[in-house]
Design a protein around this motif. Structure first.
Motif, mmCIF file in Angstrom:
data_model
loop_
_atom_site.group_PDB
_atom_site.id
_atom_site.type_symbol
_atom_site.label_atom_id
_atom_site.label_comp_id
_atom_site.label_asym_id
_atom_site.label_seq_id
_atom_site.Cartn_x
_atom_site.Cartn_y
_atom_site.Cartn_z
ATOM 1 N N UNK A 94 74.189 -27.093 29.582
ATOM 2 C CA UNK A 94 74.610 -25.758 29.014
ATOM 3 C C UNK A 94 74.382 -24.535 29.647
ATOM 4 N N UNK A 95 73.470 -24.477 29.961
ATOM 5 C CA UNK A 95 72.987 -23.124 31.025
ATOM 6 C C UNK A 95 73.996 -23.158 32.118
ATOM 7 N N UNK A 96 74.141 -24.397 32.767
ATOM 8 C CA UNK A 96 74.940 -24.397 34.182
ATOM 9 C C UNK A 96 76.444 -23.964 33.753
ATOM 10 N N UNK A 97 76.970 -24.797 32.508
ATOM 11 C CA UNK A 97 78.461 -24.474 32.423
ATOM 12 C C UNK A 97 78.657 -23.105 31.901
ATOM 13 N N UNK A 98 77.548 -22.612 31.058
ATOM 14 C CA UNK A 98 77.601 -21.058 30.432
ATOM 15 C C UNK A 98 77.701 -19.914 31.715
ATOM 16 N N UNK A 99 76.666 -20.141 32.598
ATOM 17 C CA UNK A 99 76.838 -19.405 33.794
ATOM 18 C C UNK A 99 78.037 -19.528 34.471
ATOM 19 N N UNK A 100 78.636 -20.829 34.879
ATOM 20 C CA UNK A 100 79.843 -20.856 35.572
ATOM 21 C C UNK A 100 80.720 -20.235 34.720
ATOM 22 N N UNK A 101 81.118 -20.263 33.487
ATOM 23 C CA UNK A 101 82.029 -19.810 32.642
ATOM 24 C C UNK A 101 81.880 -18.121 32.887
#
Length: 386
Positions: free
Chosen positions: A297-304
């Motif tokens: 979740x952290x990875x894809x939130x930062x990417x978003x």
């Protein structure tokens, strides 16, 4: 906040997953032992366009969003990390500087060849006396007419033995400190450029690291990346840009280790029953799964957030810190669950355990990430109290 991938990226992720499982992973032990990725795998990687993930379509790349890059890197993380590092370093710190700060002439010259994989990219910042303290570099660039003459050395440069294009940081004005550093695009063919011996590393076999030397190397002034004096800021931005992709690679490795650990816990019997039935093993697996899901979740939130154009300096540092620390914890637990077999080099768990360790060091140590986070918290406090 929508992390859903479009259909074309879902299909691409599945294609990469199939490539990793059926064409790369069967050669993992060979790569580990020979410290070399077979040419056939690299050629297939080029044909799939995986060297152009971060390069815009108009220059021959895929022009993926950060969300899309992370989806691909998560799949690549599920195999031998040395192979993944070649691709990750090229797409991240090796090419992003030219994509972000290059002028049109520079982009036209370098990006099409980099997107095809004909030319690999590398990033040259670290020096013997300047690791985490990047502002302390001593490599010097002196302007002479329409050229810069560069002298100095860099160490621990990923892809150095075979890269053709290097983003190099050098001091152009020693009196200005960090504001006196400039970034250059350097070609391997420039006279005065030399690659040192390949380092023997604990892990990341298949990915090669070496020192590089500059002896009166002349660089045309049109190869200044950005503007003179912006090199230090460029370096920080380049490193920050790659943190989501690196975390995604850690995520893929973690998921691989969890999947192998769950399967082994069901297959391995002790005291007349699968070790999965032992509460301590269940707790190990639960801890691994929870941390992995948090990292996802952290990875894809930062990417978003990055795709939305938001400032992610603090969040990217948190992600790199958490991703590398989780990878190391998950690898350690995977070894513990597998017991003796997890310590044997013939099996992949031991390899991932060694590969995990570098993630807390390269592209910004865990300690530096904490410094960045604290600095951003301080800035926010000052802004609120001005």
């Amino acid at each position: 906040m929508d992390f859903q991938l479009p259909e074309d990226l879902i299909l691409m992720r599945e294609t990469v997953r199939d490539f990793v499982r059926h064409e790369v992973e069967p050669y993992a032990m060979q790569i580990e032992e020979e410290d070399k990725v077979p040419d056939s795998i690299l050629e297939k990687t080029k044909r799939m366009g995986l060297f152009g993930l971060s390069i815009p379509e108009e220059y021959g790349g895929m022009g993926l969003s950060m969300l899309g890059e992370c989806a691909v890197f998560e799949e690549l993380g599920a195999t031998i990390n040395g192979f993944t590092t070649i691709i990750g370093a090229h797409n991240g710190i090796g090419s992003v500087g030219i994509v972000e700060f290059g002028n049109e002439q520079q982009k036209q010259r370098y990006l099409p060849r980099m997107a095809s994989g004909e030319w690999l990219g590398a990033f040259a910042l670290t020096e013997p006396q300047a690791g985490s303290n990047a502002a302390a570099i001593r490599t010097r660039a002196v302007k002479k007419g329409d050229r810069y003459v560069i002298n100095g050395q860099k160490i621990y440069i990923t892809n150095a033995p075979y890269a053709q294009v290097f983003t190099v940081m050098a001091v152009t004005d020693p009196e200005k400190g960090a504001k006196g550093i400039t970034s250059f695009i350097v070609e391997r063919s420039f006279p005065g450029f030399q690659v040192g011996s390949v380092e023997k590393k604990m892990g990341l076999h298949g990915s090669h690291t070496a020192q590089i030397y500059f002896e009166d190397m002349e660089v045309p002034e049109e190869n200044v990346l950005g503007h003179e004096g912006e090199g230090y800021i460029n370096a920080l931005k380049i490193l920050a840009n790659g943190r989501a992709g690196l975390a995604a690679r850690c995520l893929g490795s973690c998921q691989y280790l969890l999947d192998r650990s769950v399967a082994y816990a069901h297959e391995r019997h002790q005291f007349g029953k699968p070790i999965f039935e032992q509460q301590i093993i269940q707790h190990y697996l639960a801890d691994m799964a929870t941390q992995i899901e948090t990292l996802r979740w952290m990875t894809y939130r930062v990417a978003w957030m990055a795709d939305q154009g938001q400032n992610v300096v603090k969040e990217a540092a948190m992600l790199k810190l958490y991703g590398s620390e989780v990878y190391n914890r998950v690898a350690d637990l995977a070894v513990q669950i597998h017991g003796g077999i997890g310590y044997i080099a013939e099996y992949p768990i031991e390899r991932f355990y060694r590969d995990a360790r570098i993630t807390r060091i390269y592209e910004g140590t865990s300690e530096i990430q904490k410094n960045i986070i604290a600095s951003e918290l301080h800035k926010a406090y000052q802004k609120q109290n001005d």
